[in-house]
Design a protein around this motif. Structure first.
Motif, PDB file in Angstrom:
ATOM      1  N   ASP A 162     -10.103  -8.607  -6.150  1.00  0.00           N
ATOM      2  CA  ASP A 162     -11.509  -8.909  -6.370  1.00  0.00           C
ATOM      3  C   ASP A 162     -12.211  -7.558  -6.376  1.00  0.00           C
ATOM      4  OD1 ASP A 162     -14.272  -9.401  -5.975  1.00  0.00           O
ATOM      5  OD2 ASP A 162     -13.861 -11.319  -5.019  1.00  0.00           O
ATOM      6  N   LEU A 163     -12.850  -7.211  -7.474  1.00  0.00           N
ATOM      7  CA  LEU A 163     -13.414  -5.872  -7.623  1.00  0.00           C
ATOM      8  C   LEU A 163     -14.528  -5.575  -6.633  1.00  0.00           C
ATOM      9  CD1 LEU A 163     -13.416  -5.488 -11.520  1.00  0.00           C
ATOM     10  CD2 LEU A 163     -11.766  -4.595  -9.856  1.00  0.00           C
ATOM     11  N   SER A 164     -15.048  -6.599  -5.968  1.00  0.00           N
ATOM     12  CA  SER A 164     -16.042  -6.350  -4.919  1.00  0.00           C
ATOM     13  C   SER A 164     -15.428  -5.590  -3.752  1.00  0.00           C
ATOM     14  CB  SER A 164     -16.645  -7.666  -4.427  1.00  0.00           C
ATOM     15  OG  SER A 164     -15.664  -8.458  -3.761  1.00  0.00           O
ATOM     16  N   PHE A 165     -14.102  -5.577  -3.663  1.00  0.00           N
ATOM     17  CA  PHE A 165     -13.426  -4.809  -2.619  1.00  0.00           C
ATOM     18  C   PHE A 165     -13.798  -3.338  -2.683  1.00  0.00           C
ATOM     19  CE2 PHE A 165      -9.812  -2.004  -1.595  1.00  0.00           C
ATOM     20  CZ  PHE A 165      -9.700  -2.253  -0.240  1.00  0.00           C
ATOM     21  N   TYR A 166     -14.006  -2.843  -3.894  1.00  0.00           N
ATOM     22  CA  TYR A 166     -14.331  -1.426  -4.034  1.00  0.00           C
ATOM     23  C   TYR A 166     -15.696  -1.095  -3.435  1.00  0.00           C
ATOM     24  CZ  TYR A 166     -10.254  -0.618  -6.992  1.00  0.00           C
ATOM     25  OH  TYR A 166      -8.967  -0.474  -7.456  1.00  0.00           O
ATOM     26  N   ASN A 167     -16.633  -2.040  -3.505  1.00  0.00           N
ATOM     27  CA  ASN A 167     -17.918  -1.824  -2.841  1.00  0.00           C
ATOM     28  C   ASN A 167     -17.729  -1.746  -1.333  1.00  0.00           C
ATOM     29  OD1 ASN A 167     -19.377  -1.891  -5.267  1.00  0.00           O
ATOM     30  ND2 ASN A 167     -19.568  -4.124  -5.193  1.00  0.00           N
ATOM     31  N   GLU A 168     -16.878  -2.625  -0.814  1.00  0.00           N
ATOM     32  CA  GLU A 168     -16.611  -2.619   0.624  1.00  0.00           C
ATOM     33  C   GLU A 168     -15.883  -1.348   1.035  1.00  0.00           C
ATOM     34  OE1 GLU A 168     -15.243  -5.776   4.048  1.00  0.00           O
ATOM     35  OE2 GLU A 168     -14.564  -6.085   1.993  1.00  0.00           O
ATOM     36  N   LEU A 169     -14.951  -0.916   0.197  1.00  0.00           N
ATOM     37  CA  LEU A 169     -14.209   0.303   0.498  1.00  0.00           C
ATOM     38  C   LEU A 169     -15.150   1.490   0.623  1.00  0.00           C
ATOM     39  CD1 LEU A 169     -11.223   1.376   0.764  1.00  0.00           C
ATOM     40  CD2 LEU A 169     -11.355   1.942  -1.662  1.00  0.00           C
ATOM     41  N   ALA A 170     -16.135   1.550  -0.258  1.00  0.00           N
ATOM     42  CA  ALA A 170     -17.076   2.675  -0.245  1.00  0.00           C
ATOM     43  C   ALA A 170     -18.130   2.526   0.839  1.00  0.00           C
ATOM     44  CB  ALA A 170     -17.739   2.809  -1.612  1.00  0.00           C
ATOM     45  N   ASN A 171     -18.737   1.348   0.928  1.00  0.00           N
ATOM     46  CA  ASN A 171     -19.902   1.178   1.799  1.00  0.00           C
ATOM     47  C   ASN A 171     -19.545   0.884   3.245  1.00  0.00           C
ATOM     48  OD1 ASN A 171     -21.558   1.510  -0.478  1.00  0.00           O
ATOM     49  ND2 ASN A 171     -21.471  -0.681  -0.961  1.00  0.00           N
ATOM     50  N   ARG A 172     -18.502   0.108   3.464  1.00  0.00           N
ATOM     51  CA  ARG A 172     -18.119  -0.245   4.825  1.00  0.00           C
ATOM     52  C   ARG A 172     -17.174   0.774   5.446  1.00  0.00           C
ATOM     53  NH1 ARG A 172     -14.767  -5.741   6.445  1.00  0.00           N
ATOM     54  NH2 ARG A 172     -14.527  -5.320   8.677  1.00  0.00           N
ATOM     55  N   PHE A 173     -16.270   1.303   4.618  1.00  0.00           N
ATOM     56  CA  PHE A 173     -15.233   2.182   5.147  1.00  0.00           C
ATOM     57  C   PHE A 173     -15.420   3.647   4.784  1.00  0.00           C
ATOM     58  CE2 PHE A 173     -13.106  -2.008   4.652  1.00  0.00           C
ATOM     59  CZ  PHE A 173     -12.951  -2.273   6.000  1.00  0.00           C
ATOM     60  N   GLY A 174     -16.423   3.948   3.961  1.00  0.00           N
ATOM     61  CA  GLY A 174     -16.683   5.341   3.637  1.00  0.00           C
ATOM     62  C   GLY A 174     -15.607   5.989   2.801  1.00  0.00           C
ATOM     63  N   ALA A 175     -14.947   5.199   1.947  1.00  0.00           N
ATOM     64  CA  ALA A 175     -13.886   5.734   1.087  1.00  0.00           C
ATOM     65  C   ALA A 175     -14.288   5.512  -0.370  1.00  0.00           C
ATOM     66  CB  ALA A 175     -12.548   5.065   1.386  1.00  0.00           C
ATOM     67  N   SER A 176     -15.151   6.370  -0.873  1.00  0.00           N
ATOM     68  CA  SER A 176     -15.640   6.239  -2.247  1.00  0.00           C
ATOM     69  C   SER A 176     -14.848   7.149  -3.174  1.00  0.00           C
ATOM     70  CB  SER A 176     -17.124   6.589  -2.309  1.00  0.00           C
ATOM     71  OG  SER A 176     -17.334   7.914  -1.859  1.00  0.00           O
ATOM     72  N   GLY A 177     -15.078   6.996  -4.467  1.00  0.00           N
ATOM     73  CA  GLY A 177     -14.433   7.849  -5.459  1.00  0.00           C
ATOM     74  C   GLY A 177     -13.428   7.092  -6.295  1.00  0.00           C
ATOM     75  N   ASP A 178     -13.303   7.482  -7.558  1.00  0.00           N
ATOM     76  CA  ASP A 178     -12.425   6.748  -8.463  1.00  0.00           C
ATOM     77  C   ASP A 178     -10.948   6.906  -8.114  1.00  0.00           C
ATOM     78  OD1 ASP A 178     -12.202   9.372  -9.332  1.00  0.00           O
ATOM     79  OD2 ASP A 178     -13.073   9.001 -11.304  1.00  0.00           O
ATOM     80  N   PHE A 179     -10.565   8.050  -7.537  1.00  0.00           N
ATOM     81  CA  PHE A 179      -9.150   8.184  -7.204  1.00  0.00           C
ATOM     82  C   PHE A 179      -8.805   7.411  -5.933  1.00  0.00           C
ATOM     83  CE2 PHE A 179      -5.125  10.584  -6.374  1.00  0.00           C
ATOM     84  CZ  PHE A 179      -4.509  10.232  -7.569  1.00  0.00           C
ATOM     85  N   ALA A 180      -9.776   7.205  -5.056  1.00  0.00           N
ATOM     86  CA  ALA A 180      -9.571   6.301  -3.924  1.00  0.00           C
ATOM     87  C   ALA A 180      -9.329   4.889  -4.444  1.00  0.00           C
ATOM     88  CB  ALA A 180     -10.782   6.333  -2.995  1.00  0.00           C
ATOM     89  N   GLN A 181     -10.095   4.498  -5.460  1.00  0.00           N
ATOM     90  CA  GLN A 181      -9.914   3.182  -6.059  1.00  0.00           C
ATOM     91  C   GLN A 181      -8.559   3.083  -6.762  1.00  0.00           C
ATOM     92  OE1 GLN A 181     -13.379   3.215  -8.557  1.00  0.00           O
ATOM     93  NE2 GLN A 181     -14.750   2.528  -6.917  1.00  0.00           N
ATOM     94  N   ALA A 182      -8.163   4.153  -7.429  1.00  0.00           N
ATOM     95  CA  ALA A 182      -6.869   4.161  -8.105  1.00  0.00           C
ATOM     96  C   ALA A 182      -5.721   4.055  -7.108  1.00  0.00           C
ATOM     97  CB  ALA A 182      -6.730   5.429  -8.946  1.00  0.00           C
ATOM     98  N   TYR A 183      -5.874   4.706  -5.958  1.00  0.00           N
ATOM     99  CA  TYR A 183      -4.844   4.648  -4.903  1.00  0.00           C
ATOM    100  C   TYR A 183      -4.565   3.205  -4.489  1.00  0.00           C
ATOM    101  CZ  TYR A 183      -3.617   4.366   0.094  1.00  0.00           C
ATOM    102  OH  TYR A 183      -3.092   4.002   1.308  1.00  0.00           O
ATOM    103  N   VAL A 184      -5.600   2.384  -4.395  1.00  0.00           N
ATOM    104  CA  VAL A 184      -5.429   0.988  -4.006  1.00  0.00           C
ATOM    105  C   VAL A 184      -4.512   0.268  -4.988  1.00  0.00           C
ATOM    106  CG1 VAL A 184      -6.621  -1.221  -3.749  1.00  0.00           C
ATOM    107  CG2 VAL A 184      -7.619   0.864  -2.769  1.00  0.00           C
ATOM    108  N   ILE A 185      -4.752   0.463  -6.279  1.00  0.00           N
ATOM    109  CA  ILE A 185      -3.911  -0.166  -7.294  1.00  0.00           C
ATOM    110  C   ILE A 185      -2.500   0.393  -7.244  1.00  0.00           C
ATOM    111  CG2 ILE A 185      -3.597  -0.514  -9.785  1.00  0.00           C
ATOM    112  CD1 ILE A 185      -6.671  -0.317 -10.029  1.00  0.00           C
ATOM    113  N   ALA A 186      -2.383   1.715  -7.116  1.00  0.00           N
ATOM    114  CA  ALA A 186      -1.069   2.353  -7.100  1.00  0.00           C
ATOM    115  C   ALA A 186      -0.248   1.891  -5.902  1.00  0.00           C
ATOM    116  CB  ALA A 186      -1.225   3.869  -7.084  1.00  0.00           C
ATOM    117  N   HIS A 187      -0.897   1.636  -4.759  1.00  0.00           N
ATOM    118  CA  HIS A 187      -0.193   1.128  -3.580  1.00  0.00           C
ATOM    119  C   HIS A 187       0.386  -0.255  -3.855  1.00  0.00           C
ATOM    120  CE1 HIS A 187       0.479   0.259   0.758  1.00  0.00           C
ATOM    121  NE2 HIS A 187       0.128  -0.967   0.394  1.00  0.00           N
TER     122      HIS A 187
END
Length: 307
Positions: A162-187
């Motif tokens: 669910d792409l809303s996860f990326y908002n949570e990753l950035a806003n709740r956990f302080g992990a923003s950036g496109d490569f942070a988002q790419a890491y999630v998929i790569a994992h």
């Protein structure tokens, strides 16, 4: 990350807004493998499993050398349930918003890297499908809500997000950036690789016979290997010249923010090491960096050495 204008994968199934993500089979298969976004769940494994998984990883390439396709062996096993399509057999195409384009591009990059890695070892890489959903979704591993985070289901060989996860990753956990988002998929794609080489089927078979603490310890090793495989993908992505200044730091920060110890301190104020099932922040960062630095699968053996 320089991703715009690059090839986008066609292995995208867009279920956003489709009756809560319903569609396909309701048959359950063993454990979805997810990115945690709070708390610390448990998984069960079996005794003596570490050496067996090491043998599986090595044996994959031995089988290929003998002309045997391990993927065919897995397809014939009882741990894999058939893939499925949406109602009416139609695969919905992704809406062309920027985030879905980004996800499709990252998935394409993982396809290119793992296709090359498998080919170098005389094997064929069956590509996974990535499912976009909203709120909740049905997979071959059962129903899941967005609150559980992105996950991989070995039963249908699909990654769910669910792409809303990326908002949570950035806003709740302080992990923003496109490569942070790419890491999630790569994992999560790393879990697909584990499925293909036999690690996940064996893990799902073994985890039912161990104590909770032993099961969690095995789960940590599985998750850290997926982090290392994500790092291997990052290594080759960097070699293509696609990474920009600060990208590596974004991925490492994401690994840090979703470590079991960090999540538990944030949610409950203290840590319970026996309940860890993904690895500490330090472990996740270390194994991602190890794969990133080496670009080799054999550097990702989390089962035969201390993690």
């Amino acid at each position: 990350m320089r991703w715009k204008g690059r090839r986008q994968s066609s292995n995208i199934e867009d279920r956003r807004g489709s009756r809560g993500g319903f569609g396909g089979s309701s048959r359950r298969s063993p454990g979805r493998i997810r990115i945690p976004i709070g708390g610390s769940g448990t998984r069960r494994a079996s005794g003596g499993g570490i050496s067996l998984i090491v043998i599986l990883v090595i044996g994959f390439f031995i089988l290929r050398a003998l002309g045997i396709d391990p993927a065919e062996l897995l397809e014939g096993g009882g741990s894999m349930s058939p893939g499925y399509q949406q109602d009416g057999g139609q695969i919905a195409q992704p809406r062309q918003d920027e985030m879905s384009q980004f996800v499709a591009t990252v998935l394409a990059e993982t396809e290119d890297v793992w296709k090359g890695v498998f080919q170098a070892n005389g094997a064929v890489y069956p590509e996974p499908t990535l499912v976009l959903f909203t709120d909740r979704v049905r997979s071959a591993c059962g129903m899941a809500g967005a609150a559980s985070g992105p996950f991989y289901c070995p039963g249908d060989q699909k990654v769910y997000i669910d792409l809303s996860f990326y908002n949570e990753l950035a806003n709740r956990f302080g992990a923003s950036g496109d490569f942070a988002q790419a890491y999630v998929i790569a994992h999560e794609v790393g879990h697909h690789v584990q499925n293909l080489i036999g690690v996940l089927p064996k893990f799902n078979q073994m985890r039912q016979t161990m104590s909770e603490t032993e099961a969690n310890q095995m789960s940590v090793r599985v998750e850290l290997q997926a982090d290392c495989f994500a790092g291997v993908w990052g290594h080759f992505t960097d070699q293509k010249g696609l990474l920009e200044s600060g990208d590596l730091e974004e991925a490492l920060n994401a690994a840090r923010q979703i470590g079991d110890d960090t999540l538990q301190r944030r949610s409950q104020g203290y840590v319970v090491p026996d309940s860890f099932n993904h690895g500490t922040s330090k472990q996740r960062m270390t194994w991602f960096k190890r794969g990133f630095d080496s670009g080799r699968l054999d550097s990702c053996d989390t089962f035969s050495e201390p993690v």
